[in-house]
Design a protein around this motif. Sequence first.
Motif, PDB file in Angstrom:
ATOM      1  N   ASN A 157      31.026  10.281 -73.506  1.00 41.99           N
ATOM      2  CA  ASN A 157      31.788  10.302 -74.902  1.00 41.99           C
ATOM      3  C   ASN A 157      32.029   8.991 -75.229  1.00 41.99           C
ATOM      4  O   ASN A 157      32.949   7.953 -74.880  1.00 41.99           O
ATOM      5  N   GLN A 158      30.959   8.048 -75.683  1.00 40.15           N
ATOM      6  CA  GLN A 158      31.005   6.694 -76.159  1.00 40.15           C
ATOM      7  C   GLN A 158      32.175   6.045 -76.841  1.00 40.15           C
ATOM      8  O   GLN A 158      32.715   5.117 -76.853  1.00 40.15           O
ATOM      9  N   PRO A 159      32.541   7.047 -78.051  1.00 42.15           N
ATOM     10  CA  PRO A 159      33.737   6.789 -78.690  1.00 42.15           C
ATOM     11  C   PRO A 159      34.984   6.324 -78.066  1.00 42.15           C
ATOM     12  O   PRO A 159      35.777   5.547 -78.121  1.00 42.15           O
ATOM     13  N   LEU A 160      34.992   7.325 -77.072  1.00 45.96           N
ATOM     14  CA  LEU A 160      36.106   7.326 -76.172  1.00 45.96           C
ATOM     15  C   LEU A 160      36.160   6.054 -75.169  1.00 45.96           C
ATOM     16  O   LEU A 160      37.199   5.394 -74.925  1.00 45.96           O
ATOM     17  N   ALA A 161      34.902   6.009 -74.543  1.00 47.50           N
ATOM     18  CA  ALA A 161      34.757   4.745 -73.846  1.00 47.50           C
ATOM     19  C   ALA A 161      35.023   3.392 -74.464  1.00 47.50           C
ATOM     20  O   ALA A 161      35.697   2.626 -73.953  1.00 47.50           O
ATOM     21  N   ASP A 166      38.778  -1.243 -75.544  1.00 46.48           N
ATOM     22  CA  ASP A 166      39.127  -2.027 -76.698  1.00 46.48           C
ATOM     23  C   ASP A 166      40.796  -2.512 -76.536  1.00 46.48           C
ATOM     24  O   ASP A 166      41.805  -1.669 -76.476  1.00 46.48           O
ATOM     25  N   PHE A 167      40.858  -3.932 -76.546  1.00 42.54           N
ATOM     26  CA  PHE A 167      42.263  -4.274 -76.140  1.00 42.54           C
ATOM     27  C   PHE A 167      42.827  -5.500 -77.231  1.00 42.54           C
ATOM     28  O   PHE A 167      42.687  -6.506 -76.491  1.00 42.54           O
ATOM     29  N   LEU A 248      46.763  13.402 -84.446  1.00 41.07           N
ATOM     30  CA  LEU A 248      45.629  13.278 -85.172  1.00 41.07           C
ATOM     31  C   LEU A 248      44.709  12.261 -84.665  1.00 41.07           C
ATOM     32  O   LEU A 248      45.039  10.920 -84.340  1.00 41.07           O
ATOM     33  N   THR A 249      43.518  12.565 -84.166  1.00 38.24           N
ATOM     34  CA  THR A 249      42.362  11.602 -84.019  1.00 38.24           C
ATOM     35  C   THR A 249      41.320  11.704 -84.588  1.00 38.24           C
ATOM     36  O   THR A 249      40.946  12.483 -85.444  1.00 38.24           O
ATOM     37  N   LYS A 250      40.476  10.465 -84.747  1.00 38.26           N
ATOM     38  CA  LYS A 250      39.509  10.198 -85.730  1.00 38.26           C
ATOM     39  C   LYS A 250      38.433   9.022 -84.991  1.00 38.26           C
ATOM     40  O   LYS A 250      38.918   8.272 -84.463  1.00 38.26           O
ATOM     41  N   VAL A 251      37.289   9.243 -85.259  1.00 43.87           N
ATOM     42  CA  VAL A 251      36.323   8.126 -84.836  1.00 43.87           C
ATOM     43  C   VAL A 251      36.262   7.281 -85.802  1.00 43.87           C
ATOM     44  O   VAL A 251      35.795   7.474 -87.011  1.00 43.87           O
ATOM     45  N   ILE A 252      36.595   5.779 -85.552  1.00 43.84           N
ATOM     46  CA  ILE A 252      36.418   4.916 -86.678  1.00 43.84           C
ATOM     47  C   ILE A 252      35.686   3.494 -86.037  1.00 43.84           C
ATOM     48  O   ILE A 252      36.153   3.211 -85.025  1.00 43.84           O
ATOM     49  N   ASP A 254      32.880   3.719 -84.564  1.00 47.20           N
ATOM     50  CA  ASP A 254      32.441   4.071 -83.227  1.00 47.20           C
ATOM     51  C   ASP A 254      33.576   4.156 -82.096  1.00 47.20           C
ATOM     52  O   ASP A 254      33.166   4.400 -81.061  1.00 47.20           O
ATOM     53  N   LYS A 255      34.677   3.953 -82.569  1.00 52.65           N
ATOM     54  CA  LYS A 255      35.701   4.162 -81.515  1.00 52.65           C
ATOM     55  C   LYS A 255      36.735   5.306 -81.915  1.00 52.65           C
ATOM     56  O   LYS A 255      37.023   5.455 -83.171  1.00 52.65           O
ATOM     57  N   ARG A 256      37.103   5.761 -80.900  1.00 46.08           N
ATOM     58  CA  ARG A 256      38.124   7.044 -80.824  1.00 46.08           C
ATOM     59  C   ARG A 256      39.462   6.455 -81.062  1.00 46.08           C
ATOM     60  O   ARG A 256      40.032   5.717 -80.289  1.00 46.08           O
ATOM     61  N   MET A 257      40.026   6.708 -82.250  1.00 50.44           N
ATOM     62  CA  MET A 257      41.475   6.091 -82.509  1.00 50.44           C
ATOM     63  C   MET A 257      42.413   7.457 -82.853  1.00 50.44           C
ATOM     64  O   MET A 257      42.154   8.444 -83.125  1.00 50.44           O
TER      65      MET A 257
END
Length: 307
Positions: A157-161, A166-167, A248-252, A254-257
């Motif tokens: 799950n690349q978006p989640l990784a 991301d910090f 609510l979650t969305k890939v923005i 390439d990151k899971r936000m």
Amino acid sequence: MIIQNEIGFLGIICSIIQGKLHFLMQAKIEPGNINNIQISPTIQATKSNFTQKHGGKKPKYLEYFLNVKPEDIIVDQIQSEQSSRFFHKRNRNIIIMSKSDIPIENNFKWMTLGQIKRLMHFDNIVNMDTRTVISCLPTYNTMTTKEKLVEISRIKNQPLAKSILDFSELKLTNVFHEINNAKMFEEATLKFVPLDKLESWNMSDKEISNQKSNFKVIYCDISIEGREVTHWTQPLFKATGIAMFGLLTKVINDKRMFLIHIHQEIGCFDTVELGPSIQLEANELHKESQNIVEKIFFSYLKNKKIY
């Protein structure tokens, strides 16, 4: 609201067993549990409990938390609890590492994080306190080696990784700015009033109730074997409906936000806190919402678009 000024322990002991991180969990009975017994932290005790103000026994494993070495602390945070029900109630969420053998008492068991998370998929098995403590776990140690970070980055799950790794300090600065604005410019004042002056609330020998409220206060006489105190009386909030909390979650990029809301509750010690996208009481679920976030959320929920 119920006033409980003490800060209690919600603590979990963890240990490396056969190369895997395990958590010492407790099968604990609470008088308000819908099914009596749920998986709870190693220690779940108010200050009155562990200082024995009520004349009971000290909670099991208390000494491990009182005598922990700084280098063995994984998490140690003060978190609020149900600020719509309790006034300024806070708990100390703490996770510590044990490097020595620990005697396992009755109703306690070592569990992996995977086992705990798996059981969270079932209703009323893992209690609220366990969920709040586990949620404080860092997604990875700041001292994690580059090799381990590369390993994390390779999960399917690349978006989640990418979201985990991301910090951005800049984003955190923006969050604190919004929170501090909400605190600084809040002008609400709170005043305590006698129970008999509360409008629309009715008092009887068994409860304090209000037809328009999401809960009522009931008076309980409780006996439970195996507790620090085996018999006591207390008020409990009895829910009169089921609330809804949702993200609510969305890939923005390439990151899971995740969509977070700065939420204000009357009993919140810090005025506002970060909350989920929607946080609705039972009586609010039946109202026609003008909030675009709620409309989107319930549209996705209706169409089974669940992550």
